[in-house]
Scaffold this motif. Structure first.
Motif, mmCIF file in Angstrom:
data_model
loop_
_atom_site.group_PDB
_atom_site.id
_atom_site.type_symbol
_atom_site.label_atom_id
_atom_site.label_comp_id
_atom_site.label_asym_id
_atom_site.label_seq_id
_atom_site.Cartn_x
_atom_site.Cartn_y
_atom_site.Cartn_z
ATOM 1 N N LYS A 42 -0.643 56.372 -14.005
ATOM 2 C CA LYS A 42 -1.742 55.879 -13.167
ATOM 3 C C LYS A 42 -1.223 55.469 -11.794
ATOM 4 N N THR A 43 -0.083 54.786 -11.795
ATOM 5 C CA THR A 43 0.491 54.322 -10.529
ATOM 6 C C THR A 43 0.904 55.505 -9.656
ATOM 7 N N ARG A 64 -2.069 57.097 -8.232
ATOM 8 C CA ARG A 64 -2.573 56.273 -7.128
ATOM 9 C C ARG A 64 -1.803 56.603 -5.841
ATOM 10 N N ASN A 78 -3.626 55.613 -2.322
ATOM 11 C CA ASN A 78 -4.116 54.241 -2.474
ATOM 12 C C ASN A 78 -3.031 53.252 -2.909
ATOM 13 N N ALA A 79 -1.780 53.659 -2.803
ATOM 14 C CA ALA A 79 -0.721 52.787 -3.296
ATOM 15 C C ALA A 79 -0.109 51.960 -2.181
#
Lengths: 442, 157
Positions: free
Chosen positions: A359-360, A363, A368-369
């Motif tokens: 998920k990270t 992202r 969006n990280a």
């Protein structure tokens, strides 16, 4: 470069039993059966043969763990689950030299005292299962396997070999999971100890070896351990079936001595990188192993000790080459997706951690990280590593950890530098100081 | 809808049973045989397996749901598996996956309305040196280009 072939000899039609026999096939087994099991184990130990399935553990030493005196039946499992991304070597053995694998299985069974061996082959390998079954049927028909062995070889020893077909689960390449799978259960790894040599298949003493490892055994017995110990590098002798894939001109499986230069493998054997592009990353031993940066390749040799020194590991010697245009983030996300998909779900750190890392990473791909996410990834990876029953956890953690460590500059481009506190927190804190106490009370 | 093994398949199960000291160990082979006969695994199929092997139904369910190659719903006559793992990805695996999805207008594990084609994005199939690759039912097709894929798909009947 030495042109030495042990597992995949350049003999036409060696996969057929007649050709195999006329080229000296099954003579090593006969030679082995005239000695004691202890002598065979000793020779394999001295030869320095190390497992080709990833851990590079001494094969002879592993065999010596099997109890000598026991009433229980003993088993051998030959691991041909071959599901590590980047590995595609065992299928070459099934296809091109199945009888040497059968002969190696016989000798190993004799050495450890097993009457039954299972060759575990991944379900996707329908074609190779059929080829291996054909070879096995031929060997049975000629009396080289099964009870007829007694007559053929003139010994009291005999053993049966069966193929167990998997059905799509990477985890079954892990030895204890493989045993559960043979028993017809879900492929969950078992807690160790007890180790398979004490408590394996159906609670009996069991040894598990990789296909390529077993296929080496007949030649060690035939030519002697001194011969084998002198091929390649001293601490990790013999040849390896190197599987090279990705951005090279001539990908494929090549049998070469251990300890050849990684650069030699990429540029001379596999014909270099298309368009003469620079190399950004190389994974030297299948997707679980720590990747090396393009500028870390010089002087690195392909054997367990040298790769360890270089900060990676030999694994299954599945070399994946990535050129300068490769998107490292996407590669890392794809590797992580694999482990997320293949985690068996038994241990929380692996089951939840692989999903969290994926998920990270997604992202990051979506933009969006924040820079915190890179540290978060390392933290999650550190909390998986060493905290699970089997090594799949480590295998999922290493690529993330080491890719970030070695490609941090590049990955930083995908994250925003700082975190703004969400606005509602500020409003909330202002209310605390401006609204008189008791106003909101009901 | 009840399910019974054919005589021939019952013999195959008996053969498999001989390989192992326990009946449970033959469950994976038996699931393969059932999938051969029925195309996919249903509750009725699992009940029949349990009764043929003399094991508990939940053990059949346990194995059937763990291993991804046992289909739990009907698949197409031609089940196309596309590898998108790293080695294939580096050589165009995702382009081929996109091409196939668009050609049939279905997504992962989808089946076309006529039941001819189903597609699946799969993990590494062990063909990394011959990437990109697809498998159709039991057969591998390697060293592919978009044109070659089009050609192969054109031969499916």
């Amino acid at each position: 470069m030495e042109n030495i072939r042990i597992v995949l000899p350049e003999i036409e039609n060696i996969h057929e039993i007649e050709t195999y026999i006329s080229n000296g096939g099954f003579k090593a087994a006969k030679k082995a059966f005239s000695q004691t099991p202890g002598e065979i184990i000793d020779q394999v130990k001295k030869s320095g043969l190390r497992g080709r399935g990833g851990a590079a553990f001494s094969a002879g030493l592993k065999w010596s763990f099997m109890p000598k005196s026991t009433d229980k039946p003993k088993y051998l499992c030959v691991n041909g689950d071959e599901s590590e991304p980047g590995s595609f070597k065992d299928r070459e053995v099934f296809e091109k030299n199945p009888h040497q694998l059968i002969e190696g299985t016989l000798i190993t069974c004799y050495a450890i005292g097993a009457k039954t061996a299972y060759i575990y082959i991944r379900g996707e390998y329908h074609k190779w299962i059929k080829l291996m079954q054909k070879a096995l049927d031929d060997a049975y028909a000629k009396g080289f396997v099964g009870e007829k062995m007694k007559e053929t070889f003139g010994t009291d020893f005999y053993c049966d070999i069966y193929i167990h077909k998997g059905a799509g689960a990477y985890i079954c390449g892990e030895e204890s999971s493989l045993m559960n799978s043979i028993e017809g259960k879900r492929g969950y790894p078992r807690v160790k100890p007890p180790f398979p040599a004490q408590n394996g298949l159906w609670g009996n003493p069991t040894t598990i070896n990789n296909v390529e490892t077993i296929a080496n055994v007949p030649k060690i017995i035939e030519n002697g351990w001194e011969w084998y110990a002198n091929i390649g590098v001293q601490k990790h002798p013999g040849t390896i079936l190197y599987g090279i894939s990705g951005h090279v001109n001539k990908p494929g499986v090549y049998e070469l001595p251990t300890g050849i230069l990684l650069t030699e493998l990429i540029f001379d054997v596999a014909g270099g990188v298309p368009g003469n592009k620079k190399i950004k990353m190389v994974i030297p031993g299948g997707s679980s192993m720590p990747p090396l940066r393009g500028d870390q390749l010089e002087g690195v040799r392909m054997d367990a000790e040298s790769l360890k020194e270089a900060g990676s590991a030999i694994g299954t010697a599945g070399v994946m080459v990535m050129d300068e245009d490769t998107d490292i983030l996407k590669v890392l996300a794809r590797i992580t997706k694999f482990y997320y998909h293949e985690s068996c779900g038994q241990c929380t750190p692996c089951r939840e951690g692989t999903g969290w890392m994926l998920k990270t990473l997604n992202r990051m791909i979506e933009g969006n990280a924040t820079s915190r996410d890179l540290d978060l990834l390392i933290e999650v990876a550190n909390n998986i590593e060493g905290n699970t029953i089997c090594a799949l956890g480590d295998a999922a953690a290493w690529p993330v950890k080491f890719t970030i460590q070695r490609f941090r500059d590049e990955l930083e481009q995908y994250v925003k530098p700082e975190v703004e506190l969400p606005i509602y927190n500020k409003v909330h804190s202002m209310r605390e100081t401006t609204v008189p106490l008791g106003v909101n009370k009901r | 809808m009840s399910f019974k093994f054919t005589e021939e398949n019952l013999n195959r199960i008996q053969e498999s049973r001989k390989k192992y000291p326990t009946a449970l160990a033959a469950v994976m082979d038996t699931l393969w045989i059932a999938q051969d006969q029925n195309g996919y695994i249903t509750n009725e199929v699992m009940e029949e397996i349990a009764s043929v092997l003399g094991i508990d139904k939940v053990l059949v369910l346990s194995a059937a749901t763990f291993y991804t190659m046992y289909h739990k719903k009907p698949m197409g006559k031609h089940h196309i598996q596309v590898c998108t793992n790293v080695s294939c990805m580096l050589r165009g695996g995702y382009e081929i996956w996109k091409q196939i999805k668009e050609k049939y207008g279905i997504d992962n594990l989808g089946v076309t309305d006529d039941g001819q084609i189903s597609i699946e994005e799969v993990e590494c199939m062990g063909a990394c040196g011959y990437a990109p690759m697809i498998a159709i039912n039991e057969d591998y097709y390697e060293d592919l280009t978009k044109e070659k894929v089009e050609e192969i798909l054109g031969t499916l009947k």
